[in-house]
Design an enzyme around this catalytic site. Structure first.
Site, PDB file in Angstrom:
ATOM      1  N   LEU A 159      -8.484  13.818  -2.044  1.00 19.47           N
ATOM      2  CA  LEU A 159      -7.835  14.612  -0.990  1.00 19.47           C
ATOM      3  C   LEU A 159      -8.201  14.076   0.396  1.00 19.47           C
ATOM      4  O   LEU A 159      -8.650  14.809   1.273  1.00 19.47           O
ATOM      5  CB  LEU A 159      -8.191  16.094  -1.106  1.00 19.47           C
ATOM      6  CG  LEU A 159      -7.686  16.806  -2.368  1.00 19.47           C
ATOM      7  CD1 LEU A 159      -7.976  18.300  -2.281  1.00 19.47           C
ATOM      8  CD2 LEU A 159      -6.198  16.566  -2.595  1.00 19.47           C
ATOM      9  N   GLU A 194      -6.213   3.016  -1.102  1.00 20.29           N
ATOM     10  CA  GLU A 194      -5.917   2.969   0.327  1.00 20.29           C
ATOM     11  C   GLU A 194      -4.752   1.997   0.477  1.00 20.29           C
ATOM     12  O   GLU A 194      -4.806   0.873  -0.034  1.00 20.29           O
ATOM     13  CB  GLU A 194      -7.131   2.478   1.113  1.00 20.29           C
ATOM     14  CG  GLU A 194      -8.313   3.431   1.105  1.00 20.29           C
ATOM     15  CD  GLU A 194      -8.120   4.618   2.017  1.00 20.29           C
ATOM     16  OE1 GLU A 194      -7.156   4.591   2.829  1.00 20.29           O
ATOM     17  OE2 GLU A 194      -8.899   5.575   1.925  1.00 20.29           O
ATOM     18  N   GLU A 202       3.167  -6.556  -2.466  1.00 21.97           N
ATOM     19  CA  GLU A 202       2.533  -7.247  -1.341  1.00 21.97           C
ATOM     20  C   GLU A 202       1.445  -8.226  -1.777  1.00 21.97           C
ATOM     21  O   GLU A 202       1.020  -9.067  -0.991  1.00 21.97           O
ATOM     22  CB  GLU A 202       1.980  -6.227  -0.347  1.00 21.97           C
ATOM     23  CG  GLU A 202       3.065  -5.394   0.296  1.00 21.97           C
ATOM     24  CD  GLU A 202       2.559  -4.509   1.423  1.00 21.97           C
ATOM     25  OE1 GLU A 202       1.748  -4.994   2.232  1.00 21.97           O
ATOM     26  OE2 GLU A 202       2.980  -3.347   1.488  1.00 21.97           O
ATOM     27  N   THR A 246      -7.052  -6.531  -1.279  1.00 28.47           N
ATOM     28  CA  THR A 246      -7.836  -5.683  -2.179  1.00 28.47           C
ATOM     29  C   THR A 246      -7.005  -5.214  -3.362  1.00 28.47           C
ATOM     30  O   THR A 246      -7.531  -5.030  -4.467  1.00 28.47           O
ATOM     31  CB  THR A 246      -8.425  -4.474  -1.429  1.00 28.47           C
ATOM     32  OG1 THR A 246      -7.389  -3.753  -0.758  1.00 28.47           O
ATOM     33  CG2 THR A 246      -9.461  -4.926  -0.404  1.00 28.47           C
ATOM     34  N   LYS A 247      -5.707  -5.028  -3.166  1.00 30.94           N
ATOM     35  CA  LYS A 247      -4.857  -4.698  -4.306  1.00 30.94           C
ATOM     36  C   LYS A 247      -4.744  -5.888  -5.256  1.00 30.94           C
ATOM     37  O   LYS A 247      -4.753  -5.720  -6.479  1.00 30.94           O
ATOM     38  CB  LYS A 247      -3.471  -4.260  -3.840  1.00 30.94           C
ATOM     39  CG  LYS A 247      -3.433  -2.878  -3.224  1.00 30.94           C
ATOM     40  CD  LYS A 247      -3.896  -1.783  -4.181  1.00 30.94           C
ATOM     41  CE  LYS A 247      -2.906  -1.549  -5.303  1.00 30.94           C
ATOM     42  NZ  LYS A 247      -3.363  -0.431  -6.210  1.00 30.94           N
ATOM     43  N   ASN A 303       8.732  -1.287  -1.977  1.00 31.52           N
ATOM     44  CA  ASN A 303       8.478  -0.167  -1.055  1.00 31.52           C
ATOM     45  C   ASN A 303       9.146   1.121  -1.520  1.00 31.52           C
ATOM     46  O   ASN A 303      10.346   1.148  -1.765  1.00 31.52           O
ATOM     47  CB  ASN A 303       8.988  -0.520   0.346  1.00 31.52           C
ATOM     48  CG  ASN A 303       8.073  -1.473   1.077  1.00 31.52           C
ATOM     49  OD1 ASN A 303       7.717  -2.525   0.546  1.00 31.52           O
ATOM     50  ND2 ASN A 303       7.675  -1.115   2.278  1.00 31.52           N
ATOM     51  N   PHE A 351       6.645   3.992   7.341  1.00 30.88           N
ATOM     52  CA  PHE A 351       7.781   3.584   8.160  1.00 30.88           C
ATOM     53  C   PHE A 351       8.941   4.590   8.169  1.00 30.88           C
ATOM     54  O   PHE A 351       9.356   5.076   9.233  1.00 30.88           O
ATOM     55  CB  PHE A 351       8.276   2.209   7.697  1.00 30.88           C
ATOM     56  CG  PHE A 351       9.455   1.683   8.467  1.00 30.88           C
ATOM     57  CD1 PHE A 351       9.355   1.415   9.817  1.00 30.88           C
ATOM     58  CD2 PHE A 351      10.665   1.455   7.832  1.00 30.88           C
ATOM     59  CE1 PHE A 351      10.440   0.926  10.539  1.00 30.88           C
ATOM     60  CE2 PHE A 351      11.756   0.965   8.534  1.00 30.88           C
ATOM     61  CZ  PHE A 351      11.638   0.707   9.892  1.00 30.88           C
ATOM     62  N   ASN A 368      14.207  -4.001   8.470  1.00 34.61           N
ATOM     63  CA  ASN A 368      13.737  -2.787   9.132  1.00 34.61           C
ATOM     64  C   ASN A 368      14.731  -2.258  10.163  1.00 34.61           C
ATOM     65  O   ASN A 368      14.842  -1.048  10.364  1.00 34.61           O
ATOM     66  CB  ASN A 368      12.373  -3.048   9.782  1.00 34.61           C
ATOM     67  CG  ASN A 368      11.275  -3.224   8.758  1.00 34.61           C
ATOM     68  OD1 ASN A 368      11.438  -2.887   7.589  1.00 34.61           O
ATOM     69  ND2 ASN A 368      10.150  -3.761   9.182  1.00 34.61           N
TER      70      ASN A 368
END
Length: 332
Positions: free
Chosen positions: A35, A81, A123, A151-152, A177, A188, A247
């Site tokens: 949380l 994260e 990514e 890190t992923k 995404n 975004f 975008n």
């Protein structure tokens, strides 16, 4: 009925998966979530108490994770994260959660012989040129650009190592995404939607040419459930819905759907190391497991998402102020 341990199940895509599982199966779900700012118990409101349990805790807590994995038939690992901008400000939480947390879960699953599915991102593959028709596949070499994606990538490699070294029954999915209801407003699409609701002009990094491959969170959830039930252990499946848009196109679509001038946005300085293009080849998932996306009309899915944020201002209002204060410090 099986019991699924879903980490990060009170976050955006994790809670979407929990809702999807309870609507489409008879499984029971135990959610393990710390949380943090990006998750909330409210994401699980309205779900039957006899089929979902929320455990507040850290995936790096080996004793807690071990107890939960011992009674679960499968672990579905969403907790991470995930926000690139935050990883550029402070990478430490990304290393702790994405690397150490994943290691802790893998060890618990190995000890108890628990089926494991790991949720990752496109990514990890880096980016593609804007003018290249190529797409990411499961064989694309890893080339991460940020502390988040690095890190992923590291967590993916840990899963692969536990499969090969210890025979863990695990699968990996790398998704494009996501968008849809209950996504944190630092991201975004919800940031732009809530800006327009507040009468604030949307902001676009650089020239807005960066391309993302958008998928509705419900389609992501259906794909993960298909992989969990029918995927081959040791395999990686890419999840995407052929939703490539840059975008600028996304911002203009949001403004149009919200009755605004599609050019009513501002350009801001680009993010450091901003990947150019992501694109997913999901043919392995479609051909081997027979999965197809339901939300193939991006504008229709976006329209539903906008309506959700309009009707649920109480859900996002508090987090909006905190997110915009962070962006103000960076000029974005």
């Amino acid at each position: 009925m099986s019991t699924l341990l879903v980490t990060g199940g009170a976050g955006f895509i994790g809670s979407n998966f929990v809702h999807y599982v309870l609507s489409h199966t008879s499984h029971r779900v135990v959610v393990l979530d710390a949380l943090t700012y990006a998750s909330s118990g409210s994401a699980l409101q309205g779900l039957p108490a006899d089929r979902v349990e929320l455990v507040v805790g850290d995936i790096s807590d080996a004793a807690l994770v071990g107890d939960l994995a011992r009674t679960a038939d499968a672990v579905v690992h969403y907790a991470a994260e995930t926000h690139n901008d935050n990883s550029l400000v402070d990478p430490a939480p990304f290393v702790q959660t994405n690397i150490v947390g994943t290691y802790t879960l893998l060890e618990a699953a190995r000890l108890h012989g628990t089926r494991f599915h790991h949720i990752s991102t496109d990514e990890v593959y880096g980016d593609l040129p804007l003018d290249d028709p190529a797409k990411f596949t499961a064989d694309t070499p890893y080339n991460p650009s940020s502390p988040y994606s690095s890190t992923k990538a590291g967590s993916d490699l840990l899963v692969r190592a536990w499969v090969r070294s210890f025979g863990l029954e695990a699968t990996i999915s790398n998704c494009s995404n996501n968008y849809g209801p209950r996504q944190h407003v630092e991201k975004f699409i919800p940031r732009q939607i809530t800006n327009v609701i507040d009468g604030v002009r949307p902001r676009l990094y650089g020239k807005g040419e960066n391309v993302r491959d958008w998928i509705h969170a419900d389609d992501h959830s259906s794909a993960v459930l298909r992989i969990l039930e029918h995927g081959r252990p040791g395999e990686t499946y890419l999840i995407g819905a052929d939703g490539e848009k840059n975008n600028m196109e996304v911002i203009r679509a949001i403004l149009t759907e919200m009755g605004q001038d599609p050019s009513a946005y501002d350009h801001v300085a680009d993010r450091p190391g901003h990947d150019l293009r992501y694109a997913i080849d999901a043919s392995k998932l479609r051909d081997e497991l027979g999965w197809t996306p339901e939300f193939t009309d991006f504008e229709a899915g976006l329209r539903d998402t906008i309506e959700w944020y309009r009707k649920n201002e109480d859900w996002w209002r508090e987090q909006k102020a905190a997110a915009e204060a962070k962006y103000a410090n960076t000029g974005h």
